[in-house]
Motif scaffolding. Sequence first.
Motif, PDB file in Angstrom:
ATOM      1  N   GLY A  28       0.788  -1.228   0.000  1.00 41.90           N
ATOM      2  CA  GLY A  28       0.000   0.000   0.000  1.00 41.90           C
ATOM      3  C   GLY A  28       0.818   1.274   0.000  1.00 41.90           C
ATOM      4  O   GLY A  28       0.421   2.279   0.589  1.00 41.90           O
ATOM      5  N   GLU A  29       1.955   1.267  -0.671  1.00 44.58           N
ATOM      6  CA  GLU A  29       2.819   2.444  -0.712  1.00 44.58           C
ATOM      7  C   GLU A  29       2.425   3.367  -1.862  1.00 44.58           C
ATOM      8  O   GLU A  29       1.893   2.931  -2.873  1.00 44.58           O
ATOM      9  CB  GLU A  29       4.289   2.016  -0.870  1.00 44.58           C
ATOM     10  N   SER A  30       2.732   4.638  -1.698  1.00 41.24           N
ATOM     11  CA  SER A  30       2.446   5.630  -2.734  1.00 41.24           C
ATOM     12  C   SER A  30       3.732   6.048  -3.430  1.00 41.24           C
ATOM     13  O   SER A  30       4.768   6.221  -2.784  1.00 41.24           O
ATOM     14  CB  SER A  30       1.778   6.865  -2.136  1.00 41.24           C
ATOM     15  N   GLY A  31       3.640   6.220  -4.761  1.00 39.43           N
ATOM     16  CA  GLY A  31       4.787   6.693  -5.524  1.00 39.43           C
ATOM     17  C   GLY A  31       4.748   8.184  -5.799  1.00 39.43           C
ATOM     18  O   GLY A  31       5.625   8.710  -6.495  1.00 39.43           O
ATOM     19  N   ALA A  32       3.753   8.884  -5.261  1.00 38.52           N
ATOM     20  CA  ALA A  32       3.632  10.322  -5.505  1.00 38.52           C
ATOM     21  C   ALA A  32       4.607  11.089  -4.622  1.00 38.52           C
ATOM     22  O   ALA A  32       4.787  10.766  -3.441  1.00 38.52           O
ATOM     23  CB  ALA A  32       2.202  10.784  -5.236  1.00 38.52           C
ATOM     24  N   ARG A  33       5.244  12.102  -5.191  1.00 36.45           N
ATOM     25  CA  ARG A  33       6.186  12.924  -4.432  1.00 36.45           C
ATOM     26  C   ARG A  33       6.286  14.315  -5.047  1.00 36.45           C
ATOM     27  O   ARG A  33       5.975  14.514  -6.218  1.00 36.45           O
ATOM     28  CB  ARG A  33       7.560  12.257  -4.362  1.00 36.45           C
ATOM     29  N   ARG A  34       6.755  15.250  -4.239  1.00 33.18           N
ATOM     30  CA  ARG A  34       6.900  16.625  -4.717  1.00 33.18           C
ATOM     31  C   ARG A  34       8.012  16.721  -5.755  1.00 33.18           C
ATOM     32  O   ARG A  34       8.979  15.971  -5.720  1.00 33.18           O
ATOM     33  CB  ARG A  34       7.235  17.560  -3.550  1.00 33.18           C
ATOM     34  N   PHE A  35       7.886  17.675  -6.669  1.00 35.23           N
ATOM     35  CA  PHE A  35       8.936  17.920  -7.642  1.00 35.23           C
ATOM     36  C   PHE A  35      10.208  18.364  -6.928  1.00 35.23           C
ATOM     37  O   PHE A  35      10.151  19.211  -6.023  1.00 35.23           O
ATOM     38  CB  PHE A  35       8.518  18.999  -8.646  1.00 35.23           C
ATOM     39  N   ASP A  36      11.338  17.811  -7.327  1.00 36.41           N
ATOM     40  CA  ASP A  36      12.610  18.195  -6.714  1.00 36.41           C
ATOM     41  C   ASP A  36      13.352  19.180  -7.627  1.00 36.41           C
ATOM     42  O   ASP A  36      14.553  19.045  -7.872  1.00 36.41           O
ATOM     43  CB  ASP A  36      13.467  16.970  -6.434  1.00 36.41           C
ATOM     44  N   ASN A  37      12.611  20.172  -8.127  1.00 39.52           N
ATOM     45  CA  ASN A  37      13.174  21.167  -9.040  1.00 39.52           C
ATOM     46  C   ASN A  37      12.444  22.491  -8.824  1.00 39.52           C
ATOM     47  O   ASN A  37      11.687  22.640  -7.851  1.00 39.52           O
ATOM     48  CB  ASN A  37      13.020  20.691 -10.488  1.00 39.52           C
TER      49      ASN A  37
END
Length: 415
Positions: A32-41
């Motif tokens: 049940g993990e999420s692959g969504a993350r904030r932009f690192d730019n």
Amino acid sequence: MSHVPDVVVTGLGATTPLGGDVPSTWAAALNGESGARRFDNDWVERFGLPVEFAATIKVDPAEAMARPEMKKMDPSAQYAVIAAREAWADAGSPEVDGARLGSVVSSGIGGIRTILDAWEGLLASGNARRVLPMTVPMLMPNSPTAYVSLEFGARAGAHAVVSACASGAEAIGYGVDMIRTGRADVVIAGGTEASIHPMNVAAFAASRTLSLRNDDPERASRPYDVDRDGFVMGDGAGVVVLESAEHAAARGARVYARIAGVGLSADGYHMTSPEPSGEGQIRAMRAALEESGIARMDVVHVNAHATSTVVGDLIEARSIRGLLGDEADHVALSATKSMTGHLLGGAGALETIFTVLALHDRQAPPTINVDNPDPELVLDLVRDKPRTLRDGDIAAINNSFGFGGHNVALVVASV
């Protein structure tokens, strides 16, 4: 009447927001993990993007490919080749005459990052000589399947069917047809996408299809939740090795599952909105089920297209109920885009892999982030933890729908 061969899946490969291969991706999905993350730019500040996150690729392609090789490929082709190499090795690197080996790897958008980067470079330099000679081969939407064909010497055909977010699933269906019609014994098939770029984020945001949950990206994709507000863009690829059952048996291959039915239809209704009654979706699922010869009571799992949009999720749910009737009561419904985001042209292929593994491992993956299930949901949603599927002969449906009214349904059967 000529014999129509059964088509089985003997190899799986992927690179996704959850992992750099199938085992890590599948383990993360079951967890049940999420692959969504904030932009690192600096995209948000530089361009004023209203969306500050996406489900970006988990493992840099540079960890799996040499730099000189990468320079010749758009990221969409890089992802496809990485996934195809894993799938091929997983299938046991079958010995097959190249004239009997096909490649069908699709993308919904193609080499969009190559196009935009080349144009930006030309504008900045004002010099046509700054445009790289490999630009056209890199930006072509058939580039991923061409590179896969070159990698493995697939000469039965190298195809790239384009049907927006249904492209990956339709590619697998096309691969099935190549084997059924005798054009190939083995086909490498799937989908890929590398479209996370500020222009694309801005465009999808302008169409009001993306989630704006910037304060909590990991919980932004929430299919069937009353507070869903749009999908999360994702990058990655999924590839399977398809094989005639006779060819697989002759070489003693391990078989994950059988692709028992393929159903296609078009809504003919609207460029971006699904037809409200779901009639086209039902026709695609019905065609796949009828072709499979599998009884409705043996369908125990559905991997839904379910992107987390307000309207689309419920239309699909009602369509599944419309197809299966009371038999839908024992179907475990999963919406895995809640974890992976929406891989656009790669989504249907990755979700076919999830569907195959659900039957093989007898585990339906969870749907995360559903805190308040929509009261109009008429199906049994697998939430937060995997659900064990019953023993015996069982089947599942994988749905993929795309802008333009494309509907693709694949029926997968246990072996």
